[in-house]
Scaffold this motif. Structure first.
Motif, short mmCIF file in Angstrom:
data_model
loop_
_atom_site.label_atom_id
_atom_site.label_comp_id
_atom_site.label_asym_id
_atom_site.label_seq_id
_atom_site.Cartn_x
_atom_site.Cartn_y
_atom_site.Cartn_z
N ASP A 83 0.86 -1.17 0.00
CA ASP A 83 0.00 0.00 0.00
C ASP A 83 0.90 1.23 0.00
OD1 ASP A 83 -2.52 1.26 0.16
OD2 ASP A 83 -2.37 1.42 2.34
N CYS A 84 1.01 1.89 -1.14
CA CYS A 84 1.91 3.04 -1.25
C CYS A 84 1.39 4.20 -0.41
CB CYS A 84 2.05 3.47 -2.70
SG CYS A 84 3.17 4.87 -2.91
N PRO A 85 2.23 4.83 0.40
CA PRO A 85 1.77 5.94 1.23
C PRO A 85 1.37 7.17 0.42
CG PRO A 85 4.14 5.66 1.47
CD PRO A 85 3.63 4.49 0.67
N HIS A 86 1.78 7.26 -0.85
CA HIS A 86 1.41 8.41 -1.67
C HIS A 86 -0.08 8.38 -2.02
CE1 HIS A 86 1.19 10.43 -5.81
NE2 HIS A 86 1.12 11.37 -4.88
N ASN A 87 -0.53 7.28 -2.59
CA ASN A 87 -1.89 7.25 -3.12
C ASN A 87 -2.64 6.01 -2.69
OD1 ASN A 87 -3.69 8.77 -4.50
ND2 ASN A 87 -3.06 8.08 -6.53
N ARG A 88 -2.07 5.26 -1.75
CA ARG A 88 -2.66 4.02 -1.26
C ARG A 88 -2.91 3.02 -2.38
NH1 ARG A 88 -7.05 4.36 3.23
NH2 ARG A 88 -6.43 2.19 3.21
N ALA A 89 -2.07 3.04 -3.38
CA ALA A 89 -2.15 2.06 -4.46
C ALA A 89 -1.21 0.91 -4.16
CB ALA A 89 -1.75 2.72 -5.78
N PRO A 90 -1.48 -0.28 -4.70
CA PRO A 90 -0.48 -1.35 -4.60
C PRO A 90 0.82 -0.90 -5.25
CG PRO A 90 -2.57 -2.19 -5.44
CD PRO A 90 -2.67 -0.68 -5.43
N GLY A 119 10.55 10.65 -4.53
CA GLY A 119 9.22 10.57 -5.10
C GLY A 119 8.22 11.43 -4.36
N PRO A 120 6.95 11.33 -4.74
CA PRO A 120 5.93 12.23 -4.20
C PRO A 120 5.63 12.03 -2.72
CG PRO A 120 4.94 10.56 -5.60
CD PRO A 120 6.43 10.42 -5.75
N CYS A 121 6.08 10.94 -2.13
CA CYS A 121 5.84 10.73 -0.70
C CYS A 121 7.16 10.68 0.07
CB CYS A 121 5.02 9.46 -0.46
SG CYS A 121 5.61 8.01 -1.35
N GLN A 130 10.27 0.01 -5.38
CA GLN A 130 9.76 1.10 -6.22
C GLN A 130 8.27 0.92 -6.46
OE1 GLN A 130 12.10 2.72 -9.45
NE2 GLN A 130 10.35 2.45 -10.82
N CYS A 131 7.54 2.01 -6.30
CA CYS A 131 6.11 2.00 -6.60
C CYS A 131 5.93 2.13 -8.11
CB CYS A 131 5.39 3.14 -5.88
SG CYS A 131 3.62 3.20 -6.26
N ALA A 132 5.13 1.25 -8.68
CA ALA A 132 4.94 1.25 -10.13
C ALA A 132 4.06 2.39 -10.61
CB ALA A 132 4.32 -0.09 -10.55
N THR A 133 3.30 3.02 -9.71
CA THR A 133 2.36 4.05 -10.16
C THR A 133 3.07 5.37 -10.48
OG1 THR A 133 0.60 3.03 -8.86
CG2 THR A 133 0.25 5.30 -9.57
N HIS A 134 3.81 5.93 -9.53
CA HIS A 134 4.49 7.21 -9.77
C HIS A 134 5.98 7.14 -9.49
CE1 HIS A 134 0.23 8.45 -8.62
NE2 HIS A 134 0.35 8.85 -9.88
N GLY A 135 6.51 5.97 -9.24
CA GLY A 135 7.95 5.78 -9.16
C GLY A 135 8.61 6.08 -7.84
N ALA A 136 7.87 6.29 -6.78
CA ALA A 136 8.51 6.52 -5.47
C ALA A 136 9.43 5.35 -5.14
CB ALA A 136 7.46 6.69 -4.38
N GLN A 137 10.57 5.67 -4.53
CA GLN A 137 11.52 4.63 -4.16
C GLN A 137 11.69 4.61 -2.65
OE1 GLN A 137 15.11 5.02 -6.49
NE2 GLN A 137 14.11 4.03 -8.23
S1 FES Z 1 0.97 5.77 -5.71
FE1 FES Z 1 3.01 5.20 -5.23
S2 FES Z 1 4.21 6.90 -5.84
FE2 FES Z 1 2.16 7.49 -6.28
#
Ligand code: FES
Length: 127
Positions: free
Chosen positions: A63-70, A105-107, A87-94
């Protein structure tokens, strides 16, 4: 019941698996590499993953802390192309493998939620 405005899942805390739950054999994990696990029945699933790095293994809620996406789009793919960071596949946060802190990344400054895991007799289990 309230639903999350972005991913549409219910706003409830999923139940983590109990301590001692067997996840996989340690030697099945690529080094470094990850594997995902899902417990429960949709939509009330507890989605987590583990990442092996050397002799250690680390667990996090998927659960990515940026957007709560896998974090992953493909099965068991949680690392960047260098396999040095999660690495988050949605926006690339590492995220740092060892503690889940967001390095880029964004978070940035936030962190993944840990799931304590350990290795016992060559088997990765929930601690
Ligand atoms: S949802 Fe993971 S970086 Fe945006």
């Amino acid at each position: 019941m309230e639903y999350h405005p972005q991913h549409g899942r219910p706003e409830i805390e999923p139940t983590p698996p109990p301590a001692g739950t067997v996840l996989c054999r340690f030697d099945e994990l690529r080094d470094p590499g990850g594997r995902e696990f899902t417990f429960g029945t949709p939509p009330y699933t507890f989605d987590m993953f583990v990442v092996r790095k050397g002799a250690s293994v680390f667990g996090y809620i998927n659960d990515c802390p940026h957007n709560r996406a896998p974090l992953n789009w493909q099965a068991d793919q949680f690392l960047d192309y260098t396999r040095q960071h999660i690495q988050c596949a949605t926006h690339g946060a590492q995220f740092r493998i060892e503690d889940g802190s967001c390095l880029w990344g964004p978070c940035k400054g936030d962190a993944l939620t840990p799931v304590p895991v350990t290795v016992r007799e060559g088997v990765v289990i929930v601690a």
